[in-house]
Scaffold this active site. Structure first.
Site, PDB file in Angstrom:
ATOM      1  N   HIS B  81      28.780  -2.222  -1.258  1.00 16.95           N
ATOM      2  CA  HIS B  81      28.051  -1.094  -0.651  1.00 16.95           C
ATOM      3  C   HIS B  81      26.906  -1.747   0.390  1.00 16.95           C
ATOM      4  CE1 HIS B  81      25.645   2.347  -0.020  1.00 16.95           C
ATOM      5  NE2 HIS B  81      24.485   1.764  -0.616  1.00 16.95           N
ATOM      6  N   ASP B 110      27.932  -2.010  34.208  1.00 13.77           N
ATOM      7  CA  ASP B 110      28.556  -2.422  33.202  1.00 13.77           C
ATOM      8  C   ASP B 110      27.883  -3.477  32.381  1.00 13.77           C
ATOM      9  OD1 ASP B 110      30.597  -3.015  31.018  1.00 13.77           O
ATOM     10  OD2 ASP B 110      31.904  -1.806  31.945  1.00 13.77           O
ATOM     11  N   TRP B 146      23.958  -8.117  -2.328  1.00 12.51           N
ATOM     12  CA  TRP B 146      24.158  -8.191  -0.901  1.00 12.51           C
ATOM     13  C   TRP B 146      23.442  -9.590  -0.710  1.00 12.51           C
ATOM     14  CZ3 TRP B 146      20.995  -8.021   3.797  1.00 12.51           C
ATOM     15  CH2 TRP B 146      19.850  -8.058   3.538  1.00 12.51           C
ATOM     16  N   SER B 173      29.913 -12.551  16.207  1.00 19.18           N
ATOM     17  CA  SER B 173      30.146 -11.141  17.073  1.00 19.18           C
ATOM     18  C   SER B 173      28.507 -10.804  17.317  1.00 19.18           C
ATOM     19  CB  SER B 173      30.482 -10.306  16.328  1.00 19.18           C
ATOM     20  OG  SER B 173      30.402  -8.734  16.783  1.00 19.18           O
ATOM     21  N   SER B 174      27.513 -10.787  16.540  1.00 17.99           N
ATOM     22  CA  SER B 174      26.269 -10.352  16.812  1.00 17.99           C
ATOM     23  C   SER B 174      25.808 -11.321  17.995  1.00 17.99           C
ATOM     24  CB  SER B 174      25.324 -10.312  15.591  1.00 17.99           C
ATOM     25  OG  SER B 174      25.975  -9.323  14.579  1.00 17.99           O
ATOM     26  N   HIS B 257      14.291 -10.848   6.378  1.00 18.86           N
ATOM     27  CA  HIS B 257      13.231  -9.972   6.849  1.00 18.86           C
ATOM     28  C   HIS B 257      13.405  -9.622   8.525  1.00 18.86           C
ATOM     29  CE1 HIS B 257      10.071  -7.224   6.538  1.00 18.86           C
ATOM     30  NE2 HIS B 257       9.704  -7.800   7.628  1.00 18.86           N
ATOM     31  N   GLU B 259      16.042  -9.484   9.766  1.00 21.12           N
ATOM     32  CA  GLU B 259      16.865  -8.510   9.774  1.00 21.12           C
ATOM     33  C   GLU B 259      16.728  -7.034   9.469  1.00 21.12           C
ATOM     34  OE1 GLU B 259      20.485  -8.512  10.483  1.00 21.12           O
ATOM     35  OE2 GLU B 259      21.208  -6.636   9.561  1.00 21.12           O
ATOM     36  N   TYR B 261      14.282  -5.813  10.521  1.00 25.27           N
ATOM     37  CA  TYR B 261      13.666  -5.123  11.921  1.00 25.27           C
ATOM     38  C   TYR B 261      14.796  -5.041  12.839  1.00 25.27           C
ATOM     39  CZ  TYR B 261       8.900  -4.965  10.156  1.00 25.27           C
ATOM     40  OH  TYR B 261       8.077  -4.613   9.311  1.00 25.27           O
ATOM     41  N   SER B 272      11.767   7.276  20.545  1.00 24.55           N
ATOM     42  CA  SER B 272      10.635   7.131  21.628  1.00 24.55           C
ATOM     43  C   SER B 272      11.182   7.816  22.650  1.00 24.55           C
ATOM     44  CB  SER B 272      10.194   5.550  21.930  1.00 24.55           C
ATOM     45  OG  SER B 272       9.660   5.156  20.784  1.00 24.55           O
ATOM     46  N   HIS B 306       7.420 -12.241   0.796  1.00 29.18           N
ATOM     47  CA  HIS B 306       7.261 -11.167   0.072  1.00 29.18           C
ATOM     48  C   HIS B 306       8.595 -10.771  -0.811  1.00 29.18           C
ATOM     49  CE1 HIS B 306       7.949  -8.383   3.669  1.00 29.18           C
ATOM     50  NE2 HIS B 306       9.157  -8.535   3.174  1.00 29.18           N
ATOM     51  N   HIS B 307       9.741 -11.252  -0.614  1.00 30.79           N
ATOM     52  CA  HIS B 307      10.933 -11.240  -1.535  1.00 30.79           C
ATOM     53  C   HIS B 307      10.704 -11.991  -2.694  1.00 30.79           C
ATOM     54  CE1 HIS B 307      12.427  -8.237   1.468  1.00 30.79           C
ATOM     55  NE2 HIS B 307      12.231  -8.989   2.470  1.00 30.79           N
ATOM     56  N   THR B 332       3.115  -1.509  13.177  1.00 29.29           N
ATOM     57  CA  THR B 332       3.902  -0.334  12.524  1.00 29.29           C
ATOM     58  C   THR B 332       3.309   0.838  12.648  1.00 29.29           C
ATOM     59  OG1 THR B 332       5.081  -2.153  11.400  1.00 29.29           O
ATOM     60  CG2 THR B 332       6.075   0.017  11.098  1.00 29.29           C
ATOM     61  N   LYS B 335       2.437   2.632  15.832  1.00 26.90           N
ATOM     62  CA  LYS B 335       3.489   3.430  16.494  1.00 26.90           C
ATOM     63  C   LYS B 335       3.800   4.731  15.871  1.00 26.90           C
ATOM     64  CE  LYS B 335       6.853  -0.474  17.505  1.00 26.90           C
ATOM     65  NZ  LYS B 335       7.353   0.383  18.830  1.00 26.90           N
ATOM     66  N   ARG B 454      17.170  -2.768 -11.232  1.00 26.13           N
ATOM     67  CA  ARG B 454      18.240  -2.263 -10.373  1.00 26.13           C
ATOM     68  C   ARG B 454      19.375  -3.012 -10.727  1.00 26.13           C
ATOM     69  NH1 ARG B 454      16.427  -5.730  -4.740  1.00 26.13           N
ATOM     70  NH2 ARG B 454      18.283  -4.920  -3.824  1.00 26.13           N
TER      71      ARG B 454
END
Ligand code: HEM
Ligand SMILES: [Cu+2]
Lengths: 56, 530
Positions: B81, B110, B146, B173-174, B257, B259, B261, B272, B306-307, B332, B335, B454
């Site tokens: 998931h 293009d 994950w 791909s990315s 991290h 990622e 963002y 925006s 922080h993880h 953040t 914004k 979890r």
């Protein structure tokens, strides 16, 4: 120097309109990127300094 | 230079071409709009697959005890998931919007590398097949979460190798997609479209693309080390061989991290665009927004610890990551204030895209605050690996990234198809989503604070009440997404013609210079931007 000022305000996220117009005219992207990377390094070092200070 | 010639060749080529129809059109397409459409349908498909997995998980958690599925399968479901939603739904959906919008918004014909663009898309399909197929191999799909932490991940069967291969393919791909986006933005802008005139969606994607190029190779390196640990006798993460499993965590989160963002910056760009359009006022603090986005991107590289507050880093390390994480919340927060200031004294209307954007602002802020709570090391030591974390990241990812994807879909579908969606159905979709989402995820804060871990299929009796509510909310949320699917399909098939610019306040090039639907080839001669 102006590039550093711009970067500093961007870390905070606000910039006066007049100041921004000045930046947009005077600063080159290269200068801003360089200032950004240097500032990030300084930011890390300052934080690290503070950490060292409080864990002494 | 070579980029420009390439694009010209391409434009020239297609002038004469009667492009193939049917399956071949999609298989061989190099058109940015076709590829955008492919990405969007692909991600919607993956969203529903990931959604079914989530509902299976929630169904099992409806009551304490084991009712529907066995624990191994439960673990596989949490893992896949997460992977499917992150890599299959949210990221490709943003790439889909990038393909559609970036060329139109900067006045280009293009993308810079149209053939590579085709390849970027068709690579994600086998990766998705690998992930889903891994459920059916002996041992079941990856069950490590994950985050793919060793040593657990070393022990499982062939499904892990399939997952690793899928991650590699998605990374390639990315990276190709990012190179394409950066080159397009830097080289193919219409005359007069200076960097500081670009719509924020283009800016946020430019910065996102750099983030992707920086961190996808790191993830690829991490999973390659897992692969060699599994099969070639290395011990990168194996303490018995002199390695260190916590090194995997450092490498993974150095990717992880930034990622998060990557998934949220394009959302900032979409909001925006939408808030000013429906407040009928220019965006407040455009330049600040650009600067703040760049700062967030740079700072996102120095907060990964922080993880890992509970793995036993030295106190100085924990403190560093705590301070850095709290400081990154400043740009953040600014914004959020900018969006609110944009709405201030605007003449606002509340069509579906605006509703989802306002929902985003409110709920994403809650997620930001729970992030700040988790950033406090001593607090995180009790909350880590509890449902509080699950609540946090669903507030930032579902009501953050996903809600903005919906906002963007409703906002731009008139331009994509030339047809108007059903407004009341859109509003219903919004309200059911907000209500279902909050019933599903707000109680998870309470569960986490009360200590529910979890990634478990069964739980102690005192958690029963809120889990029941959470499951009810999840089913409301899940099934209301069918309304979105129906609304989109009905819109495409309907004959409610949309105006060239159905939104009074929208002022980017795709609205002001192009008809609805946008023609197959747009801006073959670049517009001049004043
Ligand atoms: C104000 C900004 C934010 C702060 C201070 C923050 C802080 C944190 C912290 C401290 C954790 C670790 C909790 C733990 O595992 O014990 C965490 C987890 C997480 N955050 Fe955030 N966060 C912020 C914004 C975001 C955003 C914008 C996203 C995504 C769009 C995000 C996605 C995640 C995810 C996915 C996890 C969980 C990863 C996992 O363990 O599976 N966060 N956050
Ligand atoms: Cu993080």
């Amino acid at each position: 120097m102006d590039a550093f000022k711009a970067v500093f305000w961007s870390f905070f996220g606000v910039r006066k309109k007049a100041e921004y117009d000045k930046d947009a005219k005077q600063l080159t992207p290269q200068a801003v990127i360089a200032a950004g990377l240097v500032s990030a390094a300084v930011f890390v070092l300052v934080l690290f300094g503070i950490v060292k200070l409080v864990t002494r | 230079m070579s980029a420009a010639t390439h694009a010209q060749d391409h434009g020239h080529h297609d002038d004469h071409a009667h492009h193939p129809t049917g399956l071949k059109r999609w298989l061989f397409t190099t058109n940015h709009k076709d590829i955008g459409t492919l990405y969007l349908w692909f991600s919607l498909t993956m969203f529903f697959m990931g959604g079914v997995m989530a509902l299976l998980l929630r169904a099992e958690l409806f009551q304490p005890g084991l009712q529907l599925i066995n624990p191994e399968f439960f673990n596989s479901l949490t893992t896949v998931h997460g992977l499917v939603m992150v890599f299959g739904a949210i990221m490709p959906a943003w790439v889909g919007f990038a393909n559609w919008l970036i060329p139109m918004q900067i006045g280009a014909a293009d993308m810079a590398f149209p053939r590579m663009n085709n390849w970027s898309f068709w690579l994600v399909v086998p990766a998705a097949i690998l992930l889903v197929a891994s459920f059916f191999v002996p041992g079941g799909a990856a069950a490590s979460g994950w985050t793919l932490y060793p040593p657990l991940i070393i022990q499982q069967g062939i499904s892990i190798d399939m997952t690793i291969l899928a991650v590699h393919i998605l990374g390639a791909s990315s990276i190709m997609g990012s190179i394409n986006i950066i080159t397009t933005i830097l080289n193919l802008r219409a005359p007069g479209m200076t960097l500081m005139k670009m719509p924020l969606f283009v800016w946020t994607w430019l910065i996102t693309a750099y983030l992707l190029i920086a961190v996808m190779p790191v993830l690829a390196g991490a999973v390659t080390m897992l692969l060699t640990d599994r099969h070639f006798g290395t011990s990168f993460f194996n303490a018995a061989g002199g390695g260190d499993p916590t090194m995997f965590m450092h490498i993974f989160w150095f990717f992880g991290h930034p990622e998060v963002y990557i998934m949220i910056l394009p959302a900032f760009g979409v909001v925006s665009a939408i808030i000013p359009a429906f407040a009928r006022k220019p965006l407040f603090g455009y330049a600040s927004m650009v600067y703040a986005t760049a700062s967030i991107a740079i700072l996102s590289f120095i907060v990964w610890g922080h993880h890992m507050f509970t793995v036993g880093m030295p106190a100085a390390g924990n403190l560093f990551f705590m301070y850095a994480t709290m400081l990154i919340a400043v740009p953040t927060g600014v914004k959020i204030f900018n969006w609110i200031a944009t709405m201030w004294q605007g003449s606002m209307t509340f069509e579906t895209p605006m509703l989802f954007s306002i929902g985003f602002i409110c709920l994403f802020t809650i997620g930001g605050f729970s992030g700040l709570v988790l950033a406090i090391t001593p607090v995180d030591i009790t909350l880590h690996n509890t449902y509080y974390v699950v609540a946090h990241f669903h507030y930032v990812l579902v009501s953050g990234a996903l809600f903005t994807l919906f906002a963007g879909a409703y906002f731009w579908i008139p331009k994509f198809t030339g047809k108007m969606y059903n407004e009341s159905l859109g509003k219903l979709h919004f309200w059911l989503s907000v209500i279902g989402f909050n019933i599903a995820f707000f109680p998870q804060h309470f569960l986490g604070l009360a200590g529910m871990p979890r990634r478990i299929p069964d739980y102690a009796l005192q958690f029963a009440e809120w889990n029941m509510w959470s499951t009810i909310g999840a089913f409301i949320f899940g099934f209301s997404q069918l309304l979105f699917l129906y609304n989109m399909i009905e819109c495409i098939r309907s004959n409610r013609k949309a105006a060239d610019n159905p939104w009074e306040g929208a002022d980017t090039l795709e609205w002001t210079h192009l008809p609805s639907p946008a023609p197959y080839h747009s801006f073959e001669t670049a517009p001049v931007v004043k």
